[in-house]
Design a protein around this motif. Structure first.
Motif, PDB file in Angstrom:
ATOM      1  N   ARG A 210      12.366   8.217  10.784  1.00  0.00           N
ATOM      2  CA  ARG A 210      12.498   7.107  11.723  1.00  0.00           C
ATOM      3  C   ARG A 210      12.561   5.767  10.998  1.00  0.00           C
ATOM      4  NH1 ARG A 210       7.939   7.931  14.625  1.00  0.00           N
ATOM      5  NH2 ARG A 210       8.504  10.098  15.024  1.00  0.00           N
ATOM      6  N   ALA A 211      11.667   5.585  10.018  1.00  0.00           N
ATOM      7  CA  ALA A 211      11.545   4.264   9.388  1.00  0.00           C
ATOM      8  C   ALA A 211      12.603   4.007   8.325  1.00  0.00           C
ATOM      9  CB  ALA A 211      10.151   4.109   8.788  1.00  0.00           C
ATOM     10  N   TYR A 212      12.947   5.048   7.543  1.00  0.00           N
ATOM     11  CA  TYR A 212      13.775   4.778   6.362  1.00  0.00           C
ATOM     12  C   TYR A 212      15.093   5.516   6.323  1.00  0.00           C
ATOM     13  CZ  TYR A 212       9.369   2.847   4.908  1.00  0.00           C
ATOM     14  OH  TYR A 212       8.234   2.113   4.853  1.00  0.00           O
ATOM     15  N   LEU A 213      15.255   6.518   7.100  1.00  0.00           N
ATOM     16  CA  LEU A 213      16.479   7.303   6.977  1.00  0.00           C
ATOM     17  C   LEU A 213      17.418   7.091   8.152  1.00  0.00           C
ATOM     18  CD1 LEU A 213      14.965  10.611   5.580  1.00  0.00           C
ATOM     19  CD2 LEU A 213      15.927   8.692   4.330  1.00  0.00           C
ATOM     20  N   GLY A 214      17.034   6.223   9.066  1.00  0.00           N
ATOM     21  CA  GLY A 214      17.904   5.913  10.199  1.00  0.00           C
ATOM     22  C   GLY A 214      18.091   7.072  11.141  1.00  0.00           C
ATOM     23  N   GLY A 215      17.181   8.098  11.097  1.00  0.00           N
ATOM     24  CA  GLY A 215      17.304   9.235  12.009  1.00  0.00           C
ATOM     25  C   GLY A 215      16.615   8.938  13.333  1.00  0.00           C
ATOM     26  N   GLU A 216      16.854   9.794  14.308  1.00  0.00           N
ATOM     27  CA  GLU A 216      16.205   9.557  15.600  1.00  0.00           C
ATOM     28  C   GLU A 216      14.867  10.286  15.677  1.00  0.00           C
ATOM     29  OE1 GLU A 216      20.063   9.081  17.078  1.00  0.00           O
ATOM     30  OE2 GLU A 216      19.009   7.528  16.015  1.00  0.00           O
TER      31      GLU A 216
ATOM     32  N   SER B  52      10.126  14.562   7.001  1.00  0.00           N
ATOM     33  CA  SER B  52       9.045  14.035   7.838  1.00  0.00           C
ATOM     34  C   SER B  52       9.559  13.069   8.900  1.00  0.00           C
ATOM     35  CB  SER B  52       7.990  13.354   6.958  1.00  0.00           C
ATOM     36  OG  SER B  52       7.791  12.029   7.360  1.00  0.00           O
ATOM     37  N   ASP B  53       9.009  13.197  10.105  1.00  0.00           N
ATOM     38  CA  ASP B  53       9.497  12.404  11.235  1.00  0.00           C
ATOM     39  C   ASP B  53       9.360  10.907  11.010  1.00  0.00           C
ATOM     40  OD1 ASP B  53      10.436  14.420  12.652  1.00  0.00           O
ATOM     41  OD2 ASP B  53       8.683  14.669  13.969  1.00  0.00           O
TER      42      ASP B  53
ATOM     43  N   ARG C 232       0.849  -1.200   0.000  1.00  0.00           N
ATOM     44  CA  ARG C 232       0.000   0.000   0.000  1.00  0.00           C
ATOM     45  C   ARG C 232       0.872   1.233   0.000  1.00  0.00           C
ATOM     46  NH1 ARG C 232      -3.260  -2.968   3.283  1.00  0.00           N
ATOM     47  NH2 ARG C 232      -5.281  -3.320   2.308  1.00  0.00           N
ATOM     48  N   ILE C 233       0.407   2.276  -0.685  1.00  0.00           N
ATOM     49  CA  ILE C 233       1.125   3.543  -0.587  1.00  0.00           C
ATOM     50  C   ILE C 233       0.579   4.286   0.615  1.00  0.00           C
ATOM     51  CG2 ILE C 233       1.465   5.789  -1.666  1.00  0.00           C
ATOM     52  CD1 ILE C 233       1.854   4.370  -4.266  1.00  0.00           C
ATOM     53  N   VAL C 234       1.442   4.552   1.602  1.00  0.00           N
ATOM     54  CA  VAL C 234       0.974   5.134   2.855  1.00  0.00           C
ATOM     55  C   VAL C 234       1.272   6.621   2.962  1.00  0.00           C
ATOM     56  CG1 VAL C 234       1.042   2.978   4.132  1.00  0.00           C
ATOM     57  CG2 VAL C 234       3.095   4.391   4.014  1.00  0.00           C
ATOM     58  N   LEU C 235       2.214   7.118   2.164  1.00  0.00           N
ATOM     59  CA  LEU C 235       2.576   8.531   2.224  1.00  0.00           C
ATOM     60  C   LEU C 235       2.951   8.987   0.828  1.00  0.00           C
ATOM     61  CD1 LEU C 235       5.015   9.141   5.221  1.00  0.00           C
ATOM     62  CD2 LEU C 235       2.902  10.386   4.732  1.00  0.00           C
ATOM     63  N   ARG C 236       2.636  10.252   0.539  1.00  0.00           N
ATOM     64  CA  ARG C 236       2.989  10.772  -0.769  1.00  0.00           C
ATOM     65  C   ARG C 236       3.164  12.269  -0.596  1.00  0.00           C
ATOM     66  NH1 ARG C 236       0.085   8.311  -5.003  1.00  0.00           N
ATOM     67  NH2 ARG C 236      -1.309   7.820  -3.275  1.00  0.00           N
ATOM     68  N   ASP C 237       4.315  12.782  -1.050  1.00  0.00           N
ATOM     69  CA  ASP C 237       4.567  14.212  -0.837  1.00  0.00           C
ATOM     70  C   ASP C 237       5.724  14.662  -1.725  1.00  0.00           C
ATOM     71  OD1 ASP C 237       4.405  16.762   0.185  1.00  0.00           O
ATOM     72  OD2 ASP C 237       4.385  16.100   2.277  1.00  0.00           O
ATOM     73  N   GLU C 238       5.994  15.946  -1.687  1.00  0.00           N
ATOM     74  CA  GLU C 238       7.216  16.447  -2.294  1.00  0.00           C
ATOM     75  C   GLU C 238       8.387  15.711  -1.647  1.00  0.00           C
ATOM     76  OE1 GLU C 238       7.607  19.178  -4.618  1.00  0.00           O
ATOM     77  OE2 GLU C 238       5.496  18.637  -4.877  1.00  0.00           O
ATOM     78  N   ALA C 239       9.392  15.351  -2.443  1.00  0.00           N
ATOM     79  CA  ALA C 239      10.500  14.564  -1.914  1.00  0.00           C
ATOM     80  C   ALA C 239      11.191  15.279  -0.754  1.00  0.00           C
ATOM     81  CB  ALA C 239      11.499  14.267  -3.024  1.00  0.00           C
TER      82      ALA C 239
END
Lengths: 308, 239
Positions: free
Chosen positions: B233-239, B228-229, B215-222
């Protein structure tokens, strides 16, 4: 010396015919990864359809002499006919099974083989009686070396086989279509992503392999004119040996099929001439076992990792 | 032309009993780079394969330049200008680099145009020029990826589909490849990019979509997604 020379000539003649048939097995395996067991019946169809055409033209009557290029006309016609048959078989028997388990396709191939053998025996097709193939190619003794006659018909036979193989080699390795065939053989999905019409390439491959088998059928009947009925065990054995040639050379490998054919021809005929003619099949299948033991991928084959 | 170049609606794909895509909508506007990010098994490759015609959707539609292409054979889709450089590069290792490039131009017969595009591709990837006669299997991973993209360009794509071009490559090579992806886009080719390397993908793209288990859960300007938080958290390894 005489015996050696004679055997060598026969080995090349028969070996190049095995090679022509083996090419069909190996090309189809290359693109679809299954053994087309009906391929040997296309070879039989090549021999018998040539005979039927010659009979229709009145060239099988005693004393009839076919025109100089008559044999070549029949060669081309039977190649075209068998190519059409091969394409039809692929279209209606194998294409509906694209994506089905390979065993299903293999069983279908055996079914097609039985169908061809039995339809061939119908009285209004080729019948169940053996026939004698007329000599359709020009023949005379060209030279005599050490008591061995070098005959024109043998030269034409081997020459035609070699010319067809060189033609195929050029087609596969030097043309756009050949490149597409190699791409499909490596990976069907990626080939499709290149814009290659995979179904058309597969059909072409079947037609090409069948045409080569048809040529082998006619040339074989020129050398051994006693034509057994279409379902006879001798045909099955010839097809099987050609298949062995493809495996020995490395299934899927075009040059391997040519090499395997010549090798099988040499092993069979030298064995028959110098050991015992009764064991000729034994030599061929012993070679197969040895190759499978020590080079399971075949002489020119690469050890393939089964892709999942 | 009005509307997006590629428009996917309600795309549902199943592998046997398992549904891999649960009706996704996706638009790729002309001239843009759209990226589809998501973890392993989210359905990214399935999406691209379905667009290319290698997989058949059980429901939904794929329209390209206003024409429905969901029922077309893969080679017909390539002819219309939707060209994919597949996951794992899909080069033909037993052929030379030059032959691989020639296969890319399979659908074309304008030899002058092919020669010009070949030059353009080799200008983008100068390392390939040095290796034209070498068999493609002897190339390094990065060079193979370059070959896969160069080959796709030879089909003269209007829409280029890139499946995980960063897979298994050193960071330096990844940076080079993404720089070139941007150049290709700047020269006028629309791109749909699928990536696990979300940071890199979002940094070159205009629009980003996050795919999670079909499913596509988010869609926005890159750029917005990159900030986005939840994405961090999920994909960029940030805190």
């Amino acid at each position: 010396m005489t015996k050696l020379l004679q055997t060598a000539m026969d080995a090349v003649a028969v070996g190049s015919l095995y090679a022509l048939i083996a090419l069909g097995y190996t090309m189809v395996y290359g693109v679809l990864k299954f053994i087309n067991f009906a391929h040997s019946d296309i070879f039989v169809l090549g021999a018998w359809s040539s005979f039927a055409m010659a009979a229709a033209l009145g060239w099988t009557k005693a004393g009839a002499t076919p025109p100089l290029l008559g044999g070549f006309a029949i060669l081309l016609a039977s190649m075209a006919f068998c190519a059409a048959a091969g394409i039809a078989i692929e279209r209606f028997a194998y294409r509906p099974l694209r994506g089905a388990p390979r065993l299903n396709v293999l069983i279908t191939a055996i079914g097609v083989s039985l169908l061809l053998q039995n339809v061939g025996q119908l009285p209004f097709v080729f019948g169940t009686q053996p026939q004698r193939m007329p000599q359709l190619l020009p023949d005379r003794v060209l030279a005599s070396v050490a008591g061995v006659d070098l005959r024109l018909v043998d030269l034409i036979g081997a020459g035609t086989a070699v010319a067809l193989m060189l033609g195929l080699e050029a087609l596969v390795f030097r043309t756009k279509l050949g490149r597409a065939m190699r791409a499909v053989s490596w990976d069907v999905k990626t080939a499709a992503l290149m814009g290659i019409p995979v179904d058309r390439v597969v059909a072409f491959t079947f037609g090409l392999g069948s045409a080569l088998a048809a040529a082998a059928g006619l040339l074989y009947a020129m050398k051994y004119p006693g034509l057994n009925q279409p379902a006879h065990a001798t045909w099955v054995l010839l097809g099987l040996k050609a298949f062995v040639a493809a495996v020995v050379g490395g299934i899927g490998n075009i040059r391997g099929a040519m090499l395997g054919g010549l090798l099988i021809g040499a092993v069979e005929l030298f064995g028959a001439a110098y050991f015992s003619p009764h064991l000729r099949d034994l030599y061929v299948f012993t070679l197969l076992i040895l190759v499978l033991l020590y080079r399971p991928a075949g002489l020119l084959g690469r050890a393939a990792v089964e892709k999942v | 032309m009005n509307g997006p170049l590629l428009s996917v609606r309600g795309l549902t794909v199943r592998y046997g009993a398992i549904e891999a895509l649960h009706g996704i909508d996706l638009d790729v506007p002309e001239g843009r780079i759209v990226t589809l990010i998501g973890s392993n098994g989210a359905g990214k490759t399935t999406t691209l394969r379905t667009i290319s015609g290698l997989l058949r959707a059980s429901a939904g539609s794929v329209a390209f330049a206003g024409e429905e292409i969901g029922e077309l054979a893969p080679h017909e889709i390539v002819k219309r200008g939707v060209v994919q450089a597949p996951e794992g590069r899909g080069i033909f290792p037993n052929m030379s680099v030059d032959e691989n490039l020639a296969l890319g131009a399979f659908t074309r017969s304008d030899s002058a145009g092919i020669a010009a595009d070949r030059e353009r591709s080799l200008a983008l990837f100068p390392r390939l020029r040095e290796r034209l006669s070498q068999s493609a299997g002897t190339l390094s991973g990065g060079e193979q990826q370059m070959l896969a993209i160069a080959r796709a360009l030879l089909a003269r794509p209007r829409l280029l589909l890139l499946d995980e071009p960063s897979l298994g490559l050193a960071p330096q090579v990844v940076a080079t490849i993404f720089r070139i992806v941007r150049e290709i886009n700047a020269a006028g080719t629309t791109i749909l990019l699928v990536e696990q390397n979300a940071r890199m993908a979002l940094s070159v793209s205009h629009v980003g979509c996050v795919l999670e288990v079909g499913r596509i859960v988010l869609r926005d300007e890159a750029s917005a997604l990159a900030k986005s938080d939840s994405v961090r958290r999920a994909y960029l390894g940030g805190e």
